[in-house]
Scaffold this active site. Sequence first.
Site, PDB file in Angstrom:
ATOM      1  CG  HIS A  20      -3.543   3.188   1.023  1.00  0.00           C
ATOM      2  ND1 HIS A  20      -3.868   2.648  -0.195  1.00  0.00           N
ATOM      3  CD2 HIS A  20      -3.700   2.194   1.935  1.00  0.00           C
ATOM      4  CE1 HIS A  20      -4.214   1.376  -0.020  1.00  0.00           C
ATOM      5  NE2 HIS A  20      -4.118   1.081   1.251  1.00  0.00           N
ATOM      6  CB  CYS A  39      -0.949   0.010   1.191  1.00  0.00           C
ATOM      7  SG  CYS A  39      -2.063  -1.390   1.152  1.00  0.00           S
ATOM      8  CG  ASN A  56      -6.691  -1.303  -0.069  1.00  0.00           C
ATOM      9  OD1 ASN A  56      -5.845  -1.023  -0.923  1.00  0.00           O
ATOM     10  ND2 ASN A  56      -6.385  -1.516   1.197  1.00  0.00           N
TER      11      ASN A  56
HETATM   12  N1  COA Z   1     -19.038  -9.784   5.763  1.00  0.00           N
HETATM   13  C1  COA Z   1     -19.728 -10.009   6.892  1.00  0.00           C
HETATM   14  N2  COA Z   1     -19.139 -10.250   8.084  1.00  0.00           N
HETATM   15  C2  COA Z   1     -17.797 -10.241   8.109  1.00  0.00           C
HETATM   16  C3  COA Z   1     -17.024 -10.014   6.963  1.00  0.00           C
HETATM   17  C4  COA Z   1     -17.704  -9.780   5.749  1.00  0.00           C
HETATM   18  N3  COA Z   1     -17.056  -9.530   4.605  1.00  0.00           N
HETATM   19  N4  COA Z   1     -15.720 -10.058   7.311  1.00  0.00           N
HETATM   20  C5  COA Z   1     -15.667 -10.302   8.607  1.00  0.00           C
HETATM   21  N5  COA Z   1     -16.923 -10.433   9.117  1.00  0.00           N
HETATM   22  C6  COA Z   1     -17.341 -10.694  10.491  1.00  0.00           C
HETATM   23  C7  COA Z   1     -16.285 -11.371  11.322  1.00  0.00           C
HETATM   24  O1  COA Z   1     -16.274 -12.753  11.101  1.00  0.00           O
HETATM   25  C8  COA Z   1     -16.693 -10.992  12.723  1.00  0.00           C
HETATM   26  O2  COA Z   1     -17.744 -11.835  13.101  1.00  0.00           O
HETATM   27  P1  COA Z   1     -17.849 -12.349  14.634  1.00  0.00           P
HETATM   28  O3  COA Z   1     -18.019 -11.104  15.452  1.00  0.00           O
HETATM   29  O4  COA Z   1     -19.054 -13.212  14.598  1.00  0.00           O
HETATM   30  O5  COA Z   1     -16.568 -13.061  14.910  1.00  0.00           O
HETATM   31  C9  COA Z   1     -17.277  -9.592  12.551  1.00  0.00           C
HETATM   32  O6  COA Z   1     -17.575  -9.457  11.158  1.00  0.00           O
HETATM   33  C10 COA Z   1     -16.347  -8.496  12.986  1.00  0.00           C
HETATM   34  O7  COA Z   1     -15.059  -8.753  12.452  1.00  0.00           O
HETATM   35  P2  COA Z   1     -13.863  -7.795  12.694  1.00  0.00           P
HETATM   36  O8  COA Z   1     -12.679  -8.275  11.885  1.00  0.00           O
HETATM   37  O9  COA Z   1     -13.654  -7.554  14.137  1.00  0.00           O
HETATM   38  O10 COA Z   1     -14.451  -6.461  12.023  1.00  0.00           O
HETATM   39  P3  COA Z   1     -13.869  -5.031  12.007  1.00  0.00           P
HETATM   40  O11 COA Z   1     -14.879  -4.099  12.498  1.00  0.00           O
HETATM   41  O12 COA Z   1     -12.491  -4.966  12.560  1.00  0.00           O
HETATM   42  O13 COA Z   1     -13.751  -4.784  10.450  1.00  0.00           O
HETATM   43  C11 COA Z   1     -12.087  -4.743   8.755  1.00  0.00           C
HETATM   44  C12 COA Z   1     -12.931  -5.593   9.654  1.00  0.00           C
HETATM   45  C13 COA Z   1     -11.213  -5.633   7.927  1.00  0.00           C
HETATM   46  C14 COA Z   1     -13.010  -3.941   7.852  1.00  0.00           C
HETATM   47  C15 COA Z   1     -11.255  -3.770   9.633  1.00  0.00           C
HETATM   48  O14 COA Z   1     -10.552  -4.491  10.605  1.00  0.00           O
HETATM   49  C16 COA Z   1     -10.283  -2.960   8.842  1.00  0.00           C
HETATM   50  O15 COA Z   1     -10.674  -2.164   8.026  1.00  0.00           O
HETATM   51  N6  COA Z   1      -8.995  -3.126   9.103  1.00  0.00           N
HETATM   52  C17 COA Z   1      -7.972  -2.446   8.356  1.00  0.00           C
HETATM   53  C18 COA Z   1      -7.922  -3.047   7.023  1.00  0.00           C
HETATM   54  C19 COA Z   1      -7.096  -2.316   6.063  1.00  0.00           C
HETATM   55  O16 COA Z   1      -7.126  -1.127   6.010  1.00  0.00           O
HETATM   56  N7  COA Z   1      -6.380  -3.071   5.288  1.00  0.00           N
HETATM   57  C20 COA Z   1      -5.590  -2.572   4.263  1.00  0.00           C
HETATM   58  C21 COA Z   1      -4.286  -2.209   4.800  1.00  0.00           C
HETATM   59  S1  COA Z   1      -3.675  -0.871   4.047  1.00  0.00           S
END
Ligand code: COA
Length: 332
Positions: free
Chosen positions: A259, A114, A289
């Site tokens: 980004h 990224c 992304n």
């Molecule tokens: N659809 C529905 N549910 C989903 C899912 C999807 N695509 N992906 C994950 N879940 C579920 C999980 O299984 C979890 O369920 P549970 O509570 O029953 O265990 C729940 O949603 C919450 O998951 P969690 O990972 O804690 O969610 P979050 O609020 O942290 O959001 C991201 C997940 C990935 C969106 C978030 O962590 C994020 O944006 N992180 C940074 C990612 C990023 O920027 N990456 C690029 C790097 S530059």
Amino acid sequence: MRNSKIAGIGHYVPDNVVTNKDLEKLMDTSDEWIRERTGIVERRYFTEGVDTTANMGAEASRRALQMANLEAKDVDMIIFATLSPDYVFPGSGVIMQRELGLKEIPALDVRNQCSGFIYALSVGDQFIKTGMYNNVLVVGAEIHSTGLEFSDRGRGVSVIFGDGAGAVVLSPSESNDKGILSTHLHADGEFAEELAVTAPNSNKKERLTHEMLDDGSVYPYMNGNLVFKHAVTRFPEVINEALEKNGYQPSDVDLLVPHQANLRITSYIQQKMGLPAEKVMSNIHKYGNTTAASVPIALSEAYQEGRIKEGDLVCLAAFGSGFTWASALIRW
Ligand code: COA
């Protein structure tokens, strides 16, 4: 030493639009979850036989060259940032070089995910500063869609990423008050495996095994919560570093182009920096992304939308796998 400036900018995204609703058919997810957690509404996926990482980069480059009133033959060097190269080797830089019909100029691939585009921009900037080259093509391009796991297991990652390309032409600036004022690069390999694809793996006797295919290690792994926590710290830190180095305040920034990792991350940065929404570029709802392509696509769209004028102070910033993070401050 002379400054470099962005003399041209362009982007290319594949025609194929994939909505959150389309992904609902492939895994247990929902449009509502994706919008709420990421801000993404749709993204683009490549079309086989039409789009490649290198040819998307080439198309973005043609558009950037056109804006700079330059021809491909004027390019002295290619720097190509991607985590999804056409082949394991050689890099996509040489393939794009062939695509553009260029001979013998150097082509360097940058592997900083990224942050890749800003790392690449910084390298190009140094070559122009020293007087070694005059026109450097800096490209970020990705095809994620062929490397994602479209299943319930992969849903936490697969919904986030999209395909596309962006490019800039760097040329010498007329004055040292204009162009790229500074770049700031950082990395912390302690977190290398927290956002990574660990297979194929050259440290294993067999680089690619059926087990790797079955256990999912050929797909991206992301510790989403940890990435989020680091991102919201590192983004403001590296933006402030760029501003302080040049004697500016956040209020001096005309446009911040972060980004496009997640809308919640972008909103957090905006609040933390005390910037109004119109000063922060966001197009994640359209493309997801796109990793190394995300900053140049966002910058190119911002320019096309008339959000960057001559004399504006523009800040680019990124954070991602590695972890790596970076910023660039530009007087347009
Ligand atoms: N659809 C529905 N549910 C989903 C899912 C999807 N695509 N992906 C994950 N879940 C579920 C999980 O299984 C979890 O369920 P549970 O509570 O029953 O265990 C729940 O949603 C919450 O998951 P969690 O990972 O804690 O969610 P979050 O609020 O942290 O959001 C991201 C997940 C990935 C969106 C978030 O962590 C994020 O944006 N992180 C940074 C990612 C990023 O920027 N990456 C690029 C790097 S530059």
